[in-house]
Every structure is written in C-alpha cells, then in structure tokens.
Design a protein around this motif. Structure first.
Motif, mmCIF file in Angstrom:
data_model
loop_
_atom_site.group_PDB
_atom_site.id
_atom_site.type_symbol
_atom_site.label_atom_id
_atom_site.label_comp_id
_atom_site.label_asym_id
_atom_site.label_seq_id
_atom_site.Cartn_x
_atom_site.Cartn_y
_atom_site.Cartn_z
ATOM 1 N N TRP A 151 21.422 36.040 -17.796
ATOM 2 C CA TRP A 151 20.446 35.299 -18.585
ATOM 3 C C TRP A 151 19.149 35.101 -17.811
ATOM 4 C CZ3 TRP A 151 17.741 33.336 -22.288
ATOM 5 C CH2 TRP A 151 17.011 32.152 -22.122
ATOM 6 N N PHE A 152 19.250 34.842 -16.525
ATOM 7 C CA PHE A 152 18.052 34.561 -15.728
ATOM 8 C C PHE A 152 17.201 35.805 -15.524
ATOM 9 C CE2 PHE A 152 21.261 31.403 -14.682
ATOM 10 C CZ PHE A 152 20.554 30.231 -14.930
ATOM 11 N N ALA B 225 17.073 26.891 -25.183
ATOM 12 C CA ALA B 225 16.816 28.161 -25.862
ATOM 13 C C ALA B 225 17.518 28.254 -27.197
ATOM 14 C CB ALA B 225 17.246 29.327 -24.967
ATOM 15 N N ASN C 96 12.385 24.912 -19.154
ATOM 16 C CA ASN C 96 12.389 25.904 -20.221
ATOM 17 C C ASN C 96 12.743 25.328 -21.580
ATOM 18 O OD1 ASN C 96 11.770 28.084 -18.538
ATOM 19 N ND2 ASN C 96 13.876 28.140 -17.824
ATOM 20 N N ARG D 85 15.324 35.891 -18.807
ATOM 21 C CA ARG D 85 14.390 34.773 -18.937
ATOM 22 C C ARG D 85 13.131 34.991 -18.108
ATOM 23 N NH1 ARG D 85 15.693 29.395 -15.785
ATOM 24 N NH2 ARG D 85 14.756 30.737 -14.180
ATOM 25 N N ASP D 86 13.278 35.542 -16.911
ATOM 26 C CA ASP D 86 12.130 35.724 -16.017
ATOM 27 C C ASP D 86 11.405 37.041 -16.228
ATOM 28 O OD1 ASP D 86 12.778 33.285 -14.933
ATOM 29 O OD2 ASP D 86 13.813 34.102 -13.193
ATOM 30 N N ASN E 6 14.458 23.042 -15.041
ATOM 31 C CA ASN E 6 13.972 24.395 -15.220
ATOM 32 C C ASN E 6 12.744 24.465 -16.100
ATOM 33 O OD1 ASN E 6 15.034 23.988 -17.816
ATOM 34 N ND2 ASN E 6 16.987 24.945 -17.262
ATOM 35 N N SER F 123 22.323 30.393 -21.446
ATOM 36 C CA SER F 123 21.093 29.681 -21.794
ATOM 37 C C SER F 123 21.390 28.239 -22.175
ATOM 38 C CB SER F 123 20.364 30.394 -22.936
ATOM 39 O OG SER F 123 21.040 30.235 -24.166
ATOM 40 N N LYS G 235 8.464 37.164 -21.318
ATOM 41 C CA LYS G 235 7.845 35.880 -21.646
ATOM 42 C C LYS G 235 7.269 35.923 -23.060
ATOM 43 C CE LYS G 235 8.369 34.011 -17.538
ATOM 44 N NZ LYS G 235 9.224 32.831 -17.316
ATOM 45 N N TRP H 244 16.168 36.763 -29.234
ATOM 46 C CA TRP H 244 15.139 35.778 -28.935
ATOM 47 C C TRP H 244 13.727 36.223 -29.318
ATOM 48 C CZ3 TRP H 244 19.253 35.382 -25.211
ATOM 49 C CH2 TRP H 244 19.875 34.120 -25.185
ATOM 50 N N ASP I 274 22.163 26.420 -18.982
ATOM 51 C CA ASP I 274 20.935 26.275 -18.202
ATOM 52 C C ASP I 274 20.019 25.217 -18.776
ATOM 53 O OD1 ASP I 274 18.987 27.027 -16.200
ATOM 54 O OD2 ASP I 274 17.889 28.049 -17.808
ATOM 55 N N SER I 275 20.172 24.906 -20.062
ATOM 56 C CA SER I 275 19.274 23.957 -20.716
ATOM 57 C C SER I 275 19.742 22.518 -20.569
ATOM 58 C CB SER I 275 19.150 24.305 -22.210
ATOM 59 O OG SER I 275 20.392 24.134 -22.856
#
Length: 279
Positions: free
Chosen positions: A269-270, A85, A82, A273-274, A80, A70, A277, A185, A73-74
């Motif tokens: 992680w993806f 995170a 997002n 994440r998807d 992205n 995460s 929500k 999370w 990815d950030s």
C-alpha cells in the motif's frame, strides 16, 4: 493522478511502514492471506481452468491487501496526514478492514476481472514461449500435469525454459503491482492502469529494487532466527518428546512464513500511496 518520483531510500521506508502497519492488525492480515490462499488452492484443483483461475484472482488479492493496509494506516494518531482512504473514521479493526475489502471487491469486480483475464492470457503466452527452448516439455508438464522424467528435469534445455518463463513473468508482476489500486482509487481504465504501473516501476526502479532487497534481508534474517529457535526447541525436546519438539519447530516455521507473507503484502500500500498522487 500524477506520478511521484521518490528517492531510492524510500524503499527502506516502505518496508518499515509495512512492518509497523502489519502489527496494528496482525491477525486480520494473516487471516486475509489465508483466505486467499485457501481460495486459490481450491480453484487450482479444477480441471483445465485450474491453471488460470489463480492468475485471475491476482488483481483481487492485490487490491484486497492494499485496501486493508490503507484502513490500518488511517488509524487516528498515526501521524501520516493522509486521512482515511476508505472514508471510515473509526479505529480500524479486523472487521472494518474486511468490510472495506468486501466493498472494494463489489465496486471494482468488473475491472478486476479484466485485469485477471489479461494476467491469465499473458501467463499462458509465457508458458507457450518456452516451447521454443525445450520443444514443449515445460508446456506439457505445466498444462497437462505430466511429471517429466528425471533426465528431462536435469536437462539444460528444460531448466532454461523454466528460467525463461520466470523472466517473462516479471513484467506481469510489475504490471499488476499498482494496476488494481489505480482502478480503485484513481478510476483508471484497466489497460491504462497496467501501462501506468509499468511506467511507475521503471521511473522509480531504484526505490523498488531496494524495497525488494530489504524484504529479502528481512525474510532471510527472520527465517534464520526461527530456525535457530526451532533447533534449540528440538534439541531440548530430544531429552523428552521428539515428536512434540518437531511439531513446535514446524509450527514456528510455518507461522513465521505466513506472517512474513502477510507483512510483505501489507507494505505494498505504501509503494502505491507514495508513487501516485491525486492531481
């Protein structure tokens, strides 16, 4: 927190995103994987409890890789949308990723221990269940470290027991896939997180099935390419130093396996994440 239903093709996208994410910080991901492998290898040598402690660490390693992924990815400019995170806005570095992992471990260790205990108890029961098939041969070989005789290993009952234990372990994998991340999370209680993880895997089964199939393809193609390269290296080495060529080939194969394992972990992680929500 709500469950998001995704189309099957999302499984391919998860693999693509995981590969891209890994190459942002390949050394950090591989180092994290080696760290957990070293810990698991050491604790597994302990008498009695060594069979169960690696399972206790499963939720910790799952959350560690999701947190690290995460952060990677950030990174600014990923597009992205997002946000970060973990609350960090700096360009992700290996140190920042490990810091975020350590913070998550310190915050959620109680819930992770609960998940680890559930994992160990369930796994213990799956091993005991095989006694119904082979009269306890698999149980003795696993818990007592007894090496079964050749005729026992080749017997259909022992092989069926081994397969039964593997099949019974699959629900554990599904249960622990998202549970640590849900605890971290979305602040879901450990037992509820297991339930939600199982439901998510069931409701999005086509996407996860394609995700696993694509990863199998990536692994097979990668290993085939490395094997071809290693064969060429060894063939060239036969004109010079055989030992050196074999060493290079082994390093290539081991390095590829480590990288692939870390890549797969980075892609999880993806899937989380998807799938889930915020409300």
């Amino acid at each position: 927190m709500k469950l998001n239903l995704v189309p099957a093709r999302t499984g391919v996208e998860w693999v693509r995103l995981g590969l891209r994410n890994f190459w942002r910080q390949p050394l950090a991901f591989v180092s994290l994987f080696l760290l957990f492998m070293a810990v698991i290898s050491n604790v597994s040598q302990l008498p009695l409890v060594g069979r169960f402690l690696p399972l206790m660490l499963l939720p910790f390693s799952t959350l560690a890789f999701m947190v690290a992924a995460s952060v990677a990815d950030s990174a600014p400019g990923n597009g992205n949308g997002n946000g970060n995170a973990t609350g960090d806005v700096k360009k992700p570095t290996g140190a920042l990723m490990f810091l975020a992992v350590a913070r998550a471990m310190r915050t959620e260790w109680r819930s992770l221990v609960v998940l680890g205990l559930i994992s160990a108890v369930y796994f213990f029961l799956t091993v005991l269940a095989t006694a119904v098939v082979d009269g306890g041969q698999f149980v003795r070989s696993y818990f007592l470290g007894e090496a079964p005789a050749k005729e026992v290993l080749e017997s259909s009952r022992f092989q069926v027991a081994n397969m039964l234990q593997l099949c019974l372990t699959l629900p554990l994998v599904a249960a622990m896939w998202h549970a640590p991340a849900l605890v971290h999370w979305h602040k879901v209680e450990p037992v509820k997180s297991i339930f939600f993880s199982l439901v998510a895997m069931f409701r999005n089964f086509s996407a996860y099935a394609l995700f696993w199939l694509v990863w199998c393809g990536v692994v097979l193609i990668s290993l085939a390419c490395v094997a071809l390269i290693a064969t060429v290296v060894i063939g060239v080495g036969s004109l010079g130093s055989d030992a050196g060529a074999m060493a290079v080939g082994n390093v290539l194969m081991v390095g590829t396996l480590l990288a692939l394992a870390a890549m797969a972990q980075a892609s999880n992680w993806f899937t989380f994440r998807d799938t889930f929500k915020p409300d």
